[in-house]
Structures are given as structure tokens and as C-alpha cells.
Scaffold this active site. Structure first.
Site, PDB file in Angstrom:
ATOM      1  N   ARG A  88     -25.813  70.117  73.255  1.00 44.89           N
ATOM      2  CA  ARG A  88     -25.580  71.532  73.013  1.00 44.89           C
ATOM      3  C   ARG A  88     -26.861  72.231  72.614  1.00 44.89           C
ATOM      4  O   ARG A  88     -27.716  71.647  71.935  1.00 44.89           O
ATOM      5  CB  ARG A  88     -24.571  71.718  71.863  1.00 44.89           C
ATOM      6  CG  ARG A  88     -23.153  71.312  72.246  1.00 44.89           C
ATOM      7  CD  ARG A  88     -22.194  71.658  71.159  1.00 44.89           C
ATOM      8  NE  ARG A  88     -22.736  71.257  69.860  1.00 44.89           N
ATOM      9  CZ  ARG A  88     -22.405  71.822  68.723  1.00 44.89           C
ATOM     10  NH1 ARG A  88     -21.564  72.826  68.703  1.00 44.89           N
ATOM     11  NH2 ARG A  88     -22.904  71.373  67.591  1.00 44.89           N
TER      12      ARG A  88
ATOM     13  N   SER B 238     -29.381  61.950  67.825  1.00 45.59           N
ATOM     14  CA  SER B 238     -28.531  60.988  67.104  1.00 45.59           C
ATOM     15  C   SER B 238     -28.680  59.567  67.621  1.00 45.59           C
ATOM     16  O   SER B 238     -27.716  58.945  68.061  1.00 45.59           O
ATOM     17  CB  SER B 238     -27.084  61.446  67.217  1.00 45.59           C
ATOM     18  OG  SER B 238     -27.015  62.808  66.932  1.00 45.59           O
TER      19      SER B 238
ATOM     20  N   ASP C  49     -27.798  63.243  63.294  1.00 43.90           N
ATOM     21  CA  ASP C  49     -26.565  64.045  63.173  1.00 43.90           C
ATOM     22  C   ASP C  49     -25.847  63.819  61.846  1.00 43.90           C
ATOM     23  O   ASP C  49     -25.213  64.726  61.300  1.00 43.90           O
ATOM     24  CB  ASP C  49     -25.606  63.822  64.355  1.00 43.90           C
ATOM     25  CG  ASP C  49     -25.306  62.364  64.635  1.00 43.90           C
ATOM     26  OD1 ASP C  49     -25.905  61.499  63.978  1.00 43.90           O
ATOM     27  OD2 ASP C  49     -24.471  62.096  65.520  1.00 43.90           O
TER      28      ASP C  49
HETATM   29 MG    MG Z   1     -22.234  65.154  67.584  1.00 43.28          MG
END
Ligand code: MG
Ligand code: ADP
Length: 553
Positions: A130, A194, A247
Site C-alpha cells: 500500500r 515487514s 510492521d
Molecule cells: Mg500488514
């Protein structure tokens, strides 16, 4: 009677009745044959059907599922192992070979709600990528615009340069869509990445190993911030990455922004991982200063717990199969028992095993000659189906039936649905109990009267009883003098990256103010808009390595 006799004498009526009787007799014979066939095809055990309605009382099914059960004693043992692995990760003598890496993140100050400003963030989680524009407003209010982009499989498994080029392209597309100026001072950007990284500063981190299905070449041991920044600069985008954030850390920060008791960040999505606030004197690998605050957020990388074989005694043959067919066999053992990338596949393998043993979809197995259906395809049972199946309450099983039909199973019976739901419940409960027990280790270690855990990830968010199962287990495992709370950190990973980027930027700004040779050259400027001065100055984050000059408001 006489009128009936008259009627029967009528030719057309008697032939109609004859046809009727013949049809009735034929139907009865076919019906009887079908019933006899059904009985013959069915299992010998007469109590079978009854037992299936309560799959937990079917001994054979229970024998299969027993391997997934973790009683409290087993969990306490696992907790002890985890604590030992954590110590190994934190100690310089054992860190190199430790599975649970316990990376210090260089994030030492926790957000307090006073942060304001506008930043960009990228969130590369494993399933979703994102781009976000985050505006932090007074009173902990946040405005957020984001767009999800797909990372094609070819990029996940291809060259690293292409991955970062793709990220930069998505960023550019997003900025155009949001009408952000593509010239002038640079926008600060927080990058939620992440994957296990050894952080060398807030904006410098080397990838240790890929996980969650990524295998891009040329990235392991490289500084991912540099790779991203090069790709951004190549496209001549006026953006500067000021912080790389795991994250878990983003999630902790986003939650702390609203709840000061937050001390743990947890991810239950494609993968699983946690971070927590640790005292500096417990972090043997710490190479920064010992100024206040004497604490640092540790990114545990707990997904790798068990890589050394420690958890083999609780692994099932299904876990082993999932591991062997993954892109990283022998790695991320704990993660593979818990997270979304693997849970559906464990369920699918158990379904196939029960079918093999004639305990599921009985008498219909030959009908499933089509091996191209999702049921027979690796990854064909999505983890979101586990949530869907477990949402069914009562005996209608409308959702389960739909899922099974999507998997290629025609007309699943009530019993089939009950058994599949029972499998899902056992697999997800094991995952929740493992995650809950591991959290209990952290909460007991932090040992404060109130501890809030910020949680993000679709598995936690959408599964109907994951939270409840975790809490139930934690109530038993957490010390009685500690109150804990699990809070969904809405959009935590992206929002948290933005928060950390803002705090980092603010720190750098304050540092630059105190430097006399303050260079205001145009192309080195960073765009930052603080709506108000924070009421309490935030203590510094150490090792904020990029020193960039920018226009002050
Ligand atoms: Mg995530
Ligand atoms: P990421 O891990 O990329 O940050 P998410 O937190 O959204 O992204 O997690 C995505 C994963 O969560 C998916 O790969 C899937 O395994 C799992 N998932 C998605 N939807 C659901 C659902 N409804 N129930 C349970 N798990 C889900």
C-alpha cells in the site's frame, strides 16, 4: 362402490391408473436400490452418522485432530523455550546463531498523541502493498488516504532491482492521483518493510532473509532503504525515506498514539511477528547510547522460533508438509503454525487426509475424480475460508456449504460441513493459543500493572474467534497481577510508519536547528508541515542517520 366399478370399467381411466401403479412400483424399486446402495457404500459403523453430527465424539477424527491440541502444560513448556530463545537473541555471544533475532529497532520513543504533520508511507507486508498519505492532526486524529497495489508473483520471485522499481512506480502513480506536487521540497516517507532486517539506524537496515513467499535476488544483506531510495531517485520523485519500520513497530506506535499503556505490537496477517519495549540493560546487543529513555523497541522476528527443531515435538505431519512445499523449508517454523499464509493449507491437508481415510465426503469420493479443483490444489483453501466456515452457527452451515462447493465439492452433506468446521476450529485455536502463550511471555516480562497489545493483520481482524481464543489462553498464562488488553490497531502498520517518520523528522529538524552550518540548498529540502508545536518535546531517537536539511515552517 358401484360408481368406482363403473369408473374402472372406463377404458381410458383404467389405463391411466395402470400407468400410475407401474410408475409407483418403479419409483419404489429405484428408491430401495438407492437406499441399499447408500447403506452399502457407507461405513460399517452404525453410529457413524450420529457421531459425525458431533465430530468431536468420532474417535477416528479425534485421533487425527489430537495432534493439533496443545494443553496448558505443553504451552508453558513452549513459553519457557521462547524465553530462552529471546535471551539468546539479545546476548552478543549467542545472537549470531539465535533463531529469534530480537533486533533492536532504534525506535526508543513511543508516540504520545502530540505528533502532527503530513507524510507518505509505503507498507510492504507480504500480501498487500500500500501507498499511504497520512495526515496527523491535533488530539490524536488521523486522516489517511491509501491505495493498494498488487505485487505480481514474477516480481516477488525475480530480481530485487525490479521489486524496488515497482514500488517507486506505484508511489509515483499514487502521488499523481493525489495531486501531490512532484517538484520542490521532498516529502518525508516512512517505509514499513515487514521482513527480518538487522537495523543499523532508523533509515538503514539490512535484510537478513526473505520470508512469506518472497525470494527477490540481490537484496539479502543489502540496505533496503538505499535500494528504495535509489529507485525513487531514478524516477526523480521528490521523496526521501527517513525511516524503515517493521510492521510490528508501526502497529505498536499507532496504538500508543491513542493508548499510553501500549508496550507490544503484534502482527497476525500473512505472517506473524511481535515487538515490545525492552529495557536497555537487558539488550546485550545494544550499540547505541544509554541516555533516557533507557529503552528500545525490539523487533523479535518470532516467526523463526522453532527453526532449530525446538518445536518439532508439537509439529504435525501437516505442518511438515506445509513446510516442505514452501519456498523456505526449515524456516519460520512458528509462523507456519500460526499465520494466514499457511493456515488454510493446513486445513486443506487435513481434509485430504480424512478423505483418504474415508472419514469425510463418504461415498462421494469417486465423484471427485477432477483433481484440478481447488481442493486438490496447493493453496486452494484460502485462510479467509477458515473465517467464513467458523462464522456458521447452528446447523444450517450455509457458509461452509458455499465454501465447500467453491472448492469443487458437490452437495456436501450436513456431516461433511460439521467435520470441516471442526477441523477449522482446531487449526485456528492452536494458532491462537500459540500466539497467546507467546504474548504472555512478553507481558510477564514487561511486568507492568497494565499492558496494551496493539494488533494488526487480517487474520486477527476477520477471524470470528481468534481474539477470544487468544484472550482465554492469556488469562491462564499471564501473571494475575497484570491487566492486559488486545486492541486492534486500525491500519497500524501504515499509520505507524508515518508516525515514526514524523518523529524522526522532528528530531532531525531539532538537530539541524542546533547546527550552525545549516545548509538550505534547494534540492536537499524536505517538505514537512507541522500544524502545531508539540506540547511535550519528544526525546530523541538515536541513530537517525539521514541528516537532511529542509525548509522549516
Ligand atoms: Mg500488514
Ligand atoms: P499483510 O500481511 O500483507 O500486511 P494482511 O494483514 O491483510 O496483509 O494479511 C493478509 C493475509 O491474511 C492473507 O494472506 C490471508 O492469509 C489472511 N486473511 C485475509 N482475509 C482473511 C480473513 N477473512 N480471515 C482470516 N485470514 C484472512
Amino acid at each position: 362402490m358401484s360408481s368406482l366399478a363403473t369408473l374402472i370399467k372406463d377404458d381410458s381411466l383404467s389405463s391411466t391408473l395402470r400407468i400410475g401403479f407401474v410408475s409407483l412400483a418403479a419409483c419404489s424399486i429405484v428408491g430401495l436400490a438407492a437406499y441399499v446402495g447408500y447403506r452399502a457404500a457407507g461405513p460399517q459403523n452404525k453410529t457413524y452418522a450420529l457421531q459425525n453430527r458431533h465430530p468431536e465424539s468420532n474417535e477416528q477424527i479425534e485421533k487425527v485432530l489430537e495432534s493439533l491440541r496443545l494443553d496448558d502444560e505443553k504451552l508453558r513448556q513452549i513459553m519457557q523455550y521462547l524465553e530462552k530463545e529471546m535471551e539468546d537473541g539479545l546476548s552478543p555471544a549467542t545472537h549470531k546463531n539465535a533463531d529469534v533475532k530480537m533486533f533492536p529497532t532504534y525506535v526508543r520513543t513511543i508516540a504520545d498523541g502530540s505528533e502532527t504533520g503530513q507524510v507518505l508511507a509505503l507498507d510492504l507486508g507480504g500480501t498487500n502493498f500500500r501507498v499511504l498519505l497520512v495526515t496527523l492532526l491535533p488530539q490524536s486524529r488521523v486522516e489517511l488516504t491509501s491505495k493498494i497495489f498488487v505485487i505480481p508473483q514474477s516480481i516477488m520471485l525475480g530480481e530485487g532491482a525490479n521489486l524496488f522499481r515497482h514500488l517507486a512506480e506505484c508511489l509515483l502513480e499514487f502521488m499523481r492521483k493525489e495531486n501531490l506536487s512532484l517538484t520542490g521540497p521532498r516529502y518525508p516517507l516512512g517505509f514499513t518493510f515487514s521482513f527480518p532486517c538487522k537495523q543499523e539506524g532508523l533509515a538503514s537496515a539490512r535484510l537478513s532473509t526473505w520470508t512469506k513467499g518472497f525470494t527477490c535476488s540481490g537484496v539479502v544483506n543489502e540496505d533496503v532503504v538505499k535500494l528504495l531510495q535509489n529507485a525513487i531517485d531514478e524516477k526523480k520523485i521528490n521523496v526521501q525515506c527517513v525511516a524503515l519500520v517493521n510492521d510490528t513497530v508501526g502497529t505498536l506506535m499507532a496504538c500508543a498514539y491513542k493508548d499510553p499503556n501500549t508496550a507490544i505490537g503484534l502482527i497476525l496477517g500473512t505472517g506473524t511477528n511481535a515487538c515490545y519495549v525492552e529495557k536497555l540493560d537487558k539488550v546485550g546487543t545494544w550499540d547505541g547510547d544509554y541516555n533516557e529513555p533507557k529503552q528500545v523497541i525490539i523487533n523479535m522476528e518470532w516467526g523463526a522460533f522453532g527453526n532449530n527443531g525446538r518445536l518439532n515435538y508439537i509439529r504435525t505431519k501437516y505442518d511438515e508438509e506445509v513446510d516442505l512445499s514452501s519456498v523456505n523449508p526449515g524456516k519460520q517454523v512458528f509462523e507456519k503454525m500460526i499465520s494466514g499464509m499457511y493456515m488454510g493449507e493446513i486445513v486443506r491437508l487435513i481434509i485430504l487426509d480424512l478423505m483418504q481415510q474415508d472419514l469425510l465426503f463418504i461415498g462421494q469420493r469417486d465423484g471427485y475424480g477432477d483433481y484440478s479443483t481447488p481442493l486438490f490444489t496447493r493453496g486452494g483453501f484460502y485462510t479467509k475460508f477458515v473465517s467464513t466456515v467458523e462464522t456458521d452457527e447452528g446447523i444450517a452451515f450455509a457458509n461452509t456449504r458455499r465454501v465447500l462447493e467453491d472448492m469443487g465439492i458437490r452437495n456436501p452433506t450436513f456431516d461433511d460441513c460439521a467435520i470441516v468446521q471442526h477441523i477449522c476450529k482446531n487449526v485456528s485455536k492452536r494458532a491462537a493459543r500459540l500466539a497467546g502463550a507467546a504474548l504472555a511471555v512478553l507481558i510477564n516480562r514487561i511486568n507492568k500493572p497494565n499492558v496494551t497489545v496493539g494488533v494488526d493483520g487480517s487474520l486477527y481482524r476477520y477471524h470470528p474467534r481468534f481474539k477470544r481464543n487468544m484472550e482465554k489462553c492469556m488469562k491462564t498464562m499471564v501473571s494475575k497481577n497484570i491487566k492486559f488488553k488486545l486492541t486492534l490497531s486500525d491500519d497500524g502498520s501504515g499509520k505507524g510508519a508515518a508516525l515514526i517518520a514524523i518523529v524522526a523528522d522532528r528530531y532531525q529538524r531539532s538537530q539541524l536547528r542546533s547546527v550552525s552550518s545549516f545548509d538550505e540548498s534547494e534540492d536537499e529540502q524536505i517538505r514537512i508541515q507541522f500544524q502545531q508545536q508539540p506540547p511535550n518535546p519528544v526525546p530523541p531517537i538515536v541513530k537517525a542517520t539521514n541528516t537532511i536539511t529542509r525548509t522549516l515552517p
